[in-house]
Motif scaffolding. Structure first.
Motif, mmCIF file in Angstrom:
data_model
loop_
_atom_site.group_PDB
_atom_site.id
_atom_site.type_symbol
_atom_site.label_atom_id
_atom_site.label_comp_id
_atom_site.label_asym_id
_atom_site.label_seq_id
_atom_site.Cartn_x
_atom_site.Cartn_y
_atom_site.Cartn_z
ATOM 1 N N TYR A 83 52.398 61.995 9.721
ATOM 2 C CA TYR A 83 51.162 62.023 9.467
ATOM 3 C C TYR A 83 50.685 60.904 8.856
ATOM 4 O O TYR A 83 49.678 60.492 9.134
ATOM 5 C CB TYR A 83 50.861 63.181 8.589
ATOM 6 N N ALA A 84 51.515 60.430 7.847
ATOM 7 C CA ALA A 84 51.415 59.142 6.932
ATOM 8 C C ALA A 84 51.124 57.957 8.126
ATOM 9 O O ALA A 84 50.117 57.196 8.019
ATOM 10 C CB ALA A 84 52.178 58.850 6.055
ATOM 11 N N ASP A 85 52.020 57.829 9.173
ATOM 12 C CA ASP A 85 52.007 56.982 10.243
ATOM 13 C C ASP A 85 50.637 57.038 10.919
ATOM 14 O O ASP A 85 49.743 56.044 11.324
ATOM 15 C CB ASP A 85 52.961 57.027 11.162
ATOM 16 N N ARG A 86 50.083 58.202 11.100
ATOM 17 C CA ARG A 86 48.954 58.433 11.995
ATOM 18 C C ARG A 86 47.654 58.108 11.350
ATOM 19 O O ARG A 86 46.750 57.344 11.705
ATOM 20 C CB ARG A 86 48.775 59.741 12.501
ATOM 21 N N LEU A 87 47.517 58.257 9.893
ATOM 22 C CA LEU A 87 46.367 57.815 9.224
ATOM 23 C C LEU A 87 46.443 56.650 8.954
ATOM 24 O O LEU A 87 45.402 55.721 8.719
ATOM 25 C CB LEU A 87 46.571 58.653 7.726
ATOM 26 N N SER A 88 47.680 55.809 8.826
ATOM 27 C CA SER A 88 47.719 54.408 8.406
ATOM 28 C C SER A 88 46.882 53.596 9.653
ATOM 29 O O SER A 88 46.307 52.563 9.620
ATOM 30 C CB SER A 88 49.124 53.743 8.387
ATOM 31 N N LYS A 89 46.974 54.122 10.974
ATOM 32 C CA LYS A 89 46.531 53.510 12.151
ATOM 33 C C LYS A 89 44.879 53.408 12.043
ATOM 34 O O LYS A 89 44.226 52.860 12.768
ATOM 35 C CB LYS A 89 46.969 54.081 13.348
ATOM 36 N N THR A 90 44.434 54.459 11.274
ATOM 37 C CA THR A 90 42.901 54.611 11.122
ATOM 38 C C THR A 90 42.290 53.639 9.919
ATOM 39 O O THR A 90 41.075 53.249 10.250
ATOM 40 C CB THR A 90 42.472 55.918 10.901
ATOM 41 N N LEU A 91 43.003 53.084 9.072
ATOM 42 C CA LEU A 91 42.880 52.263 8.119
ATOM 43 C C LEU A 91 43.185 50.789 8.155
ATOM 44 O O LEU A 91 43.912 50.571 8.870
ATOM 45 C CB LEU A 91 43.446 53.002 6.585
#
Length: 434
Positions: A83-91
């Motif tokens: 989840y942290a990895d997926r969120l990081s791709k949006t920021l």
């Protein structure tokens, strides 16, 4: 007697929607809610059920993970990392450290702690009418709340809302961006003269309680320059408006331009589609300063496997159902319909927004732009009678707030605006007859 004890007394601080005639909602699906009699309501209020009430993919993800494991975050688990990895791709790349929590209030409280630990300063600058959460620390930085309580703390500084419709500097000002940013600069200089130091500028990327405000592009960059020069950090509160609601971008702060990156971003509400989940994203430098205290940060349920499975499912749905593009298309259509009504009905002073975050400012007169508070309340009540749920906000409680689930569609927009048109026409006739 037993039944009476289940209901809150009239003096309770807990307020229901439509308190004079409250709804008992027993079911919801997509952009619709249903009362105990099976009556269907179009939900234009709920920015928490982001991808739609009871979305089957989100429900399934939580259910399946609940069957396997739900525990605290002191164990390794793939969901947390994924989840942290997926969120990081949006920021933006520098926002690469994530803290998971259970609510937007927890996220904003942690952001405040991070800012103070990193800067070693105490003071916070906020916008007027802002609301950042219900914890004591956040009531202290929420003018919307503290003005009715114990008042403003010495370490809190309030800047004017960058509202170009009814604010200090309006649409006819030659450079409202600089003028509003200079207000923040002046606050910093005044604080320094008193021996105070700024820890953070804390702002909703799109002020919601303040009246669905769209800050002029470039304002955040100029403010960040002043705040960084003073040794502070910039905190973007995306709790109301993140996760693609603005359509063009995944995060509302990105409306300011590619050259703007906050130091801390907080998330809540839509992140879990109704599941209690929140997050703070920040930089390695700020996180390192926080860790340097030697006092560990621990949140029992923040980032648990079920929460992260839910969060991943929400991101999947946003992507699979192209909800950002949908928000842009439907939002533009809704804005056009509303602006057509603005020409027809003098009570509509301003229509503003982006994607599925839209505000309609109702006024008593075109010159003074006096808030039409009573009329807005009456309109909301009449809409409910027509099975449409909408709310108001802003200092004058006169701004209609459109922030529906992202599956809200073109037909919903037409039904909504046609109903508003009929009600406003009736209200105008009633006014003439008096």
């Amino acid at each position: 007697m037993i039944l009476k004890s289940l209901f809150l007394p009239p003096s309770s601080s807990c307020k229901l929607f439509f308190s004079n005639d409250p709804l008992k909602i027993v079911k919801a699906k997509g952009q619709y809610m249903y009362d105990e009699n099976g009556r269907q309501y179009l939900d234009c209020i709920n920015n928490v059920a982001h991808v739609g009430h009871c979305h089957p993919d989100v429900v399934k993800a939580a259910y399946e993970q609940n069957q396997l494991l739900n525990t605290n975050s002191r164990y390794l688990h793939d969901n947390l990392v994924d989840y942290a990895d997926r969120l990081s791709k949006t920021l933006p790349e520098k926002l690469c450290i994530f803290y998971f929590l259970n609510s937007g209030s927890e996220a904003n409280d942690l952001a405040l702690r991070l800012a103070r630990q990193y800067t070693k300063h105490e003071d916070v600058i906020v916008l007027d009418h802002a609301y950042h959460g219900h914890l004591t620390s956040l009531i202290d930085i929420s003018p919307y709340k503290f003005r009715n309580l114990e008042g403003q703390k010495e370490w809190v500084h309030v800047a004017p809302v960058p509202d170009t419709y009814r604010g200090l500097y309006r649409e006819d000002h030659e450079d409202s961006v600089t003028a509003y940013a200079d207000e923040v600069k002046n606050i910093i200089e005044h604080a320094h003269r008193k021996g105070r130091k700024i820890a953070a500028f804390f702002v909703e990327s799109l002020p919601s309680v303040g009246g669905q405000i769209i800050p002029p592009a470039g304002y955040f960059q100029k403010v960040a320059g002043h705040v960084h020069k003073a040794g502070g950090v910039f905190i973007a509160d995306e709790i109301q408006v993140g996760f693609g609601r603005v359509g063009k971008h995944f995060w509302a702060f990105q409306l300011q331009g590619e050259d703007f990156i906050p130091d801390i971003v907080t998330m809540g509400k839509p992140i879990g589609n109704g599941h209690p989940l929140a997050c703070v994203a920040t930089t390695k430098e700020i996180a390192a300063a926080f860790a340097a205290t030697g006092v560990e940060y621990f949140n029992t349920f923040g980032g648990n496997p079920v929460s992260c499975a839910t969060g991943l499912a929400v991101l999947d749905v946003i992507e699979k159902e192209h909800l950002q593009a949908h928000a842009t298309e439907v939002g533009n259509f809704l804005m056009k319909l509303l602006k057509d009504q603005q020409i027809k009905h003098p009570i509509i002073g301003d229509v503003r927004g982006c994607g599925l975050f839209i505000g309609v400012d109702l006024i008593k007169d075109q010159v003074e732009r006096t808030p039409a508070t009573a009329e807005a309340e009456d309109l909301i009540k009449r809409l409910k009678e027509k099975c449409i749920l909408l709310s108001t906000d802003g200092p004058g409680r006169n701004v209609l707030k459109f922030k529906p689930p992202m599956c809200f569609n073109m037909e919903d927009a037409k039904f909504l605006v046609e109903t508003i048109d009929k009600i406003l026409t009736d209200m105008e006739k009633e006014c003439l007859n008096h």
